[in-house]
Motif scaffolding. Structure first.
Motif, PDB file in Angstrom:
ATOM      1  N   VAL A 346       0.848  -1.188   0.000  1.00  8.73           N
ATOM      2  CA  VAL A 346       0.000   0.000   0.000  1.00  8.73           C
ATOM      3  C   VAL A 346       0.881   1.234   0.000  1.00  8.73           C
ATOM      4  N   GLN A 347       0.653   2.124  -0.955  1.00  8.31           N
ATOM      5  CA  GLN A 347       1.422   3.367  -1.037  1.00  8.31           C
ATOM      6  C   GLN A 347       0.486   4.543  -0.787  1.00  8.31           C
ATOM      7  N   LEU A 348       0.957   5.537  -0.001  1.00  4.80           N
ATOM      8  CA  LEU A 348       0.097   6.688   0.281  1.00  4.80           C
ATOM      9  C   LEU A 348       0.918   7.966   0.410  1.00  4.80           C
ATOM     10  N   GLN A 349       0.209   9.081   0.188  1.00  3.78           N
ATOM     11  CA  GLN A 349       0.826  10.410   0.254  1.00  3.78           C
ATOM     12  C   GLN A 349      -0.086  11.292   1.099  1.00  3.78           C
ATOM     13  N   ILE A 350       0.441  11.767   2.248  1.00  2.00           N
ATOM     14  CA  ILE A 350      -0.348  12.564   3.187  1.00  2.00           C
ATOM     15  C   ILE A 350       0.440  13.798   3.608  1.00  2.00           C
TER      16      ILE A 350
END
Length: 468
Positions: A346-350
């Protein structure tokens, strides 16, 4: 007409004697006598004979004048310590430390007492002289335990050893310059960070370098001493660590799964059939054949990566969502492909200015929930393309914002299944990312992705693989 002031005539013999004396005094270094302003003479420039002190308006040459009265020989250690201070505090990288940069460090004394040319900044040589004087004082050399006096007799053999030290320093500088020219003394941000950590632990005498004993105690090979002077400075260590990281990266690419390194028992960057399995089954043979693209009986890193990419599929939701104050948001990804999962990341940008206020979960298409992370990162900021990968070498609990790179989920780190609970399940369905904020500050979810590696289905019994 303006009258000239009376001129006092000296006897010829006296004038000749004084003239000869002045010639003798100035003969070794004839130069133009500097002009100084005579304030009592309406500002007109008048020629004056200079005294033995520093000339008005001119900078003193370091090592001469009143500050040069205490003579010490600079060693490579003194210069290394000066280089270390410059590396740590010279924020504008101009080769000097000004008062603002000095204030950023901890000093045992007022460093500006060593500002020999009084220009309001400290050069490399001025810093080195500070350490040389302290060394002399600690060793008890010179009068009163300080630096040796200017007129102190030079012990027999000292000139020879000083010349030898100068020769070594010249060789060291030549080697360093040659190494820099070919790019051998270039560290990276990561290697400098590791260098500081190693120095703080293993530089036991706190002299700013690792000597031979300290080098051996931490297991460093002699090759880390790039200039072969029996001391490893911070620039040397940082450059050597960067070299090792680059070599390791070429031998084992970062995207390789952990099982490749685990099976490569002899560390030659390839997996032979004898390394892949001790006992063979049809399923294991099919798995090996899918990775061995040229069918030569050996899996190399490039084959492994190409095989995995061929089986990899990515699904993304790039919808911009504000994370509210003390609220919860959800973001969904619909997957139409009905394939079995061999691996899931899972890749995320926050964007958020207090990471520890965020709790993030993934809910699978079957409703099973995985804790990706909760309350990590302290009061620092953001998640920059963070990848949750259960095959990563370290946990997100040991990471630091903005968490760029790959990390195991918090659930797996605490003994749970983490994303592995989805291995063997179907990719198809709706997947949901939940972001909970226990914060007085809002943030933004810029987007997230599911990165699947699917099982390569083969007809017959080989497709009936079991997953833990």
């Amino acid at each position: 007409m303006r009258s000239c002031p009376p001129v006092r005539m000296l006897p010829i013999k006296t004038a000749l004697c004084r003239g000869w004396l002045m010639f003798v005094l100035t003969a070794p270094a004839p130069a133009q006598i500097p002009f100084r302003t005579d304030s009592a003479n309406t500002g007109e420039a008048a020629t004056r004979v200079p005294g033995f002190g520093p000339l008005e308006g001119q900078r003193t040459i370091p090592g001469f004048g009143p500050e040069g009265a205490s003579h010490v020989s600079l060693t490579s250690d003194d210069l290394a310590k000066a280089d270390d201070r410059l590396q740590r505090y010279d924020s504008n990288r101009n080769g000097y430390l000004d008062r603002n940069e000095i204030s950023a460090g901890r000093w045992y004394d007022d460093p500006f007492q060593f500002d020999a040319d009084r220009d309001g900044r400290l050069s490399r040589m001025e810093l080195a002289r500070r350490y040389a004087l302290r060394r002399a004082a600690e060793s008890g050399s010179g009068a009163g335990g300080g630096a040796p006096q200017a007129n102190a007799p030079v012990p027999a053999g000292q000139n020879a050893s000083a010349e030898e030290q100068q020769r070594r320093d010249r060789e060291r500088r030549t080697l360093e310059e040659a190494a820099r020219a070919r790019g051998a003394l270039r560290g990276t941000r990561e290697s400098w960070h590791l260098t500081e950590t190693l120095m703080s632990r293993h530089d036991t005498n706190r002299d700013g370098v690792l000597d031979s004993a300290e080098r051996r105690s931490l297991g460093l090979p002699a090759a880390a001493d790039l200039d072969r002077d029996q001391h490893i400075s911070r620039p040397e260590l940082s450059a050597w660590l960067a070299q090792q990281e680059a070599l390791q990266g070429r031998a084992v690419p970062r995207d390789l799964p952990a099982w490749f390194v685990e099976k490569d028992k002899d560390g030659d960057g390839q997996i032979q059939m004898s390394e892949f399995a001790d006992q063979w089954t049809d399923e294991l043979y099919d798995e090996f054949a899918a990775l061995d693209l040229n069918n030569d009986g050996i899996i190399v890193a490039d084959e492994c990566l190409r095989s995995l990419n061929r089986l990899q599929e990515e699904y993304t939701n790039q919808r911009f969502q504000v994370i509210p104050v003390k609220g919860v948001i959800r973001s969904d990804i619909d997957v139409k492909e009905d394939r079995r999962i061999a691996d899931l990341d899972v890749q995320l940008q926050i964007t958020h200015t207090h990471d520890a206020h965020l709790n993030v979960f993934l809910i699978g298409s079957d409703g099973q929930r995985v804790e990706l992370f909760t309350g990590v990162g302290g009061h620092d900021d953001h998640f920059d393309n963070t990848i949750l990968d259960e095959e990563a070498p370290r946990s997100i609990l040991r990471g630091a914002p903005p968490f760029a790179g790959r990390y195991q989920t918090e659930e797996l780190s605490r003994g749970g299944k983490g994303l592995k609970r989805y291995y063997g399940a179907s990719m198809g369905g709706t997947w949901t990312l939940l972001v909970e904020a226990n914060s007085d500050r809002p943030g933004v979810l810029h987007g997230w992705s599911l990165i699947f590696r699917r099982v390569e289905e083969t007809p017959g019994p080989a497709s009936e693989k079991e997953f833990d």
